[in-house]
Design an enzyme around this catalytic site. Structure first.
Site, PDB file in Angstrom:
ATOM      1  N   ARG A 185     -36.901  26.192   2.392  1.00  0.00           N
ATOM      2  CA  ARG A 185     -36.407  25.815   3.733  1.00  0.00           C
ATOM      3  C   ARG A 185     -35.261  24.809   3.644  1.00  0.00           C
ATOM      4  NH1 ARG A 185     -38.911  22.267   6.790  1.00  0.00           N
ATOM      5  NH2 ARG A 185     -40.970  22.842   6.033  1.00  0.00           N
ATOM      6  N   LYS A 243     -20.046  36.645  14.399  1.00  0.00           N
ATOM      7  CA  LYS A 243     -18.814  37.255  14.890  1.00  0.00           C
ATOM      8  C   LYS A 243     -17.831  37.456  13.736  1.00  0.00           C
ATOM      9  CE  LYS A 243     -21.146  36.685  18.643  1.00  0.00           C
ATOM     10  NZ  LYS A 243     -20.978  35.564  19.551  1.00  0.00           N
ATOM     11  N   ASP A 257     -16.152  24.604  19.198  1.00  0.00           N
ATOM     12  CA  ASP A 257     -16.609  25.967  18.930  1.00  0.00           C
ATOM     13  C   ASP A 257     -15.355  26.788  18.651  1.00  0.00           C
ATOM     14  OD1 ASP A 257     -17.344  28.645  19.004  1.00  0.00           O
ATOM     15  OD2 ASP A 257     -18.889  28.352  20.539  1.00  0.00           O
ATOM     16  N   TYR A 264     -18.825  30.103  26.032  1.00  0.00           N
ATOM     17  CA  TYR A 264     -19.847  31.114  25.790  1.00  0.00           C
ATOM     18  C   TYR A 264     -21.011  30.868  26.746  1.00  0.00           C
ATOM     19  CZ  TYR A 264     -23.465  33.711  23.344  1.00  0.00           C
ATOM     20  OH  TYR A 264     -24.481  34.562  23.037  1.00  0.00           O
TER      21      TYR A 264
HETATM   22  C1  LIG Z   1     -21.790  34.564  20.105  1.00  0.00           C
HETATM   23  C2  LIG Z   1     -21.287  33.194  20.366  1.00  0.00           C
HETATM   24  C3  LIG Z   1     -22.134  32.080  20.276  1.00  0.00           C
HETATM   25  C4  LIG Z   1     -23.615  32.212  19.975  1.00  0.00           C
HETATM   26  O1  LIG Z   1     -23.809  32.690  18.670  1.00  0.00           O
HETATM   27  P1  LIG Z   1     -25.085  33.580  18.215  1.00  0.00           P
HETATM   28  O2  LIG Z   1     -24.756  33.855  16.785  1.00  0.00           O
HETATM   29  O3  LIG Z   1     -25.112  34.795  19.082  1.00  0.00           O
HETATM   30  O4  LIG Z   1     -26.297  32.741  18.395  1.00  0.00           O
HETATM   31  C5  LIG Z   1     -21.582  30.827  20.496  1.00  0.00           C
HETATM   32  N1  LIG Z   1     -20.269  30.669  20.787  1.00  0.00           N
HETATM   33  C6  LIG Z   1     -19.430  31.723  20.890  1.00  0.00           C
HETATM   34  C7  LIG Z   1     -18.003  31.494  21.220  1.00  0.00           C
HETATM   35  C8  LIG Z   1     -19.911  33.017  20.674  1.00  0.00           C
HETATM   36  O5  LIG Z   1     -19.075  34.053  20.794  1.00  0.00           O
END
Ligand SMILES: *Cc1c(COP(=O)(O)O)cnc(C)c1O
Length: 383
Positions: A53, A202, A177, A105
């Site tokens: 972990r 992504k 982000d 998001y």
């Molecule tokens: C998809 C996304 C998230 C969340 O990520 P997950 O991997 O789906 O938990 C956060 N910020 C942005 C800009 C995203 O496109």
């Protein structure tokens, strides 16, 4: 923060930092799946590994590649982007004030609104493209400024360098982000941000087959220490197989996103003169309100764009229904192009005439012709 590497990000990623398996000399780092490790007879763990972990060698390898791409002191991967983002928030002392981007998001915005107060946080959403609004919002003592740029799904561009100055002058940390920018086009830590976040589900992985998140930091800090222990103690870790797949995806990140962004630019140009399209939201277009900041802060404009249709919600939904090549699905950043009516997912304030396009690696002519046919068919169906 680490010194800029002698090598380009593309080089670093292509070779996964040049790591070679010491045992076999394999050019692909091995997949370590063990959850537990042998203690030395004197009770020490000299390998540095005790339990799966807190520590896993495959996970560490992936983190090292991400840290190199972001010019970071350290990176951590998580079980999802949401696990990474929520860990940043939960590392802030309870009762703190947090200021966040209005356009972001949706699922994380929803979490901040519903769960933030339960943890005692005061959360204010502001237009982070408006520096004066941010300065005002940071007047009451604020622990964290959390910004998404480009922001989903309208793609506003927030000025990271200016926000870092404003946040730091107000005594706040700045987290970015950068999922849709990718480390290929923006390196927020080099622009003054304290923490950069990615949904690695992504672009970083890029093949729509791993859910993962990542954080990277410019320097050691109390906040980063807390994030590290939250990841271990809440168990927000990434499994080794996912980490291994992610590391493999990272090897082609640079060439993927450059090709995807080139196609997105072609589509944005062509769609902006289409008679049924009311507007194209893409930071690479000079008509986009964030174009000047994007041109300064990003080395490419990314592969996400949205279009708004003159026929409104009905035309948008019908267009998504008529595509043959584009995949009608949520998510973004994969090699296959995705189309989505975001209004159906997010509700207000997302415009209902909007379709979000995640441009993949298909030929841009094919993508345009499929979309053009769908728009025409939708127009026929609506008329
Ligand atoms: C998809 C996304 C998230 C969340 O990520 P997950 O991997 O789906 O938990 C956060 N910020 C942005 C800009 C995203 O496109």
């Amino acid at each position: 923060m680490s010194e800029p590497s002698r090598w380009n990000p593309r080089t670093l990623a292509a070779q996964a930092l040049g790591t070679v398996d010491p045992l076999t000399r394999a050019v692909v780092p091995p997949l370590h799946v063990a959850t537990t490790f042998i203690r030395d007879p004197d009770n020490e763990y000299r390998s540095g590994y005790a339990y799966g972990r807190p520590d896993n060698a495959t996970v560490r390898q992936t983190e090292a590649v991400i840290a190199a791409l972001e010019g970071a002191n350290e990176a951590l991967v998580f079980g999802s982007g949401m696990a990474a983002a929520t860990s940043v928030i939960l590392a802030v002392p309870p009762g703190s004030r947090i200021v966040a981007s209005q356009v972001m998001y949706w699922a994380f915005r929803r979490w901040l609104m519903s769960e933030g107060p339960r943890f005692g946080y005061t959360i204010e959403f502001v237009d982070t493209t408006n520096l004066d609004a941010v300065r005002d919002a940071l007047k009451p003592a604020t622990a964290l400024l959390y910004v998404e740029t480009p922001g989903n799904p309208l793609w506003p561009i927030s000025d990271i360098a200016a926000l870092a100055e404003i946040a730091h002058a107000a005594g706040a940390m700045l987290a970015i982000d950068s999922t849709c920018a990718t480390p290929v086009f923006t390196q927020p830590l080099r622009l003054g941000a304290d923490i950069v976040m990615h949904s690695a589900s992504k672009y970083l992985n890029g093949h729509s087959d791993v859910i993962a998140g990542a954080l990277a930091t410019a320097r050691a800090s109390e906040l980063w220490e807390r994030i590290n222990s939250i990841r271990i103690e809440h168990g927000a870790i990434l499994g080794p197989f996912e980490a291994w797949l992610l590391q493999r995806g990272l090897r082609t990140l640079d060439v993927r996103v450059r090709a995807q962004a080139a196609s997105a630019a072609i589509l944005a140009e062509r769609l902006s003169t289409h008679p049924s399209v009311a507007s194209v939201l893409y930071p690479g277009l000079s008509s986009h309100p964030g174009h000047a900041v994007a041109a300064r802060q990003m080395s490419g404009f990314g592969a996400m764009l949205s279009i708004r249709l003159k026929g409104g919600a009905a035309a948008a939904i019908a267009t998504a229904a008529k595509v043959e090549l584009w995949k009608r699905a949520t998510s973004l950043g994969g090699v296959e192009s995705l189309i989505e009516h975001r209004g159906s997912v997010e509700g207000p304030p997302c415009p209902t005439d909007l379709l979000r396009l995640s441009v993949g690696l298909e030929h841009p002519d094919d993508l345009f012709s499929d979309l053009e046919d769908a728009i025409r068919a939708a127009h026929g169906a609506a008329a």
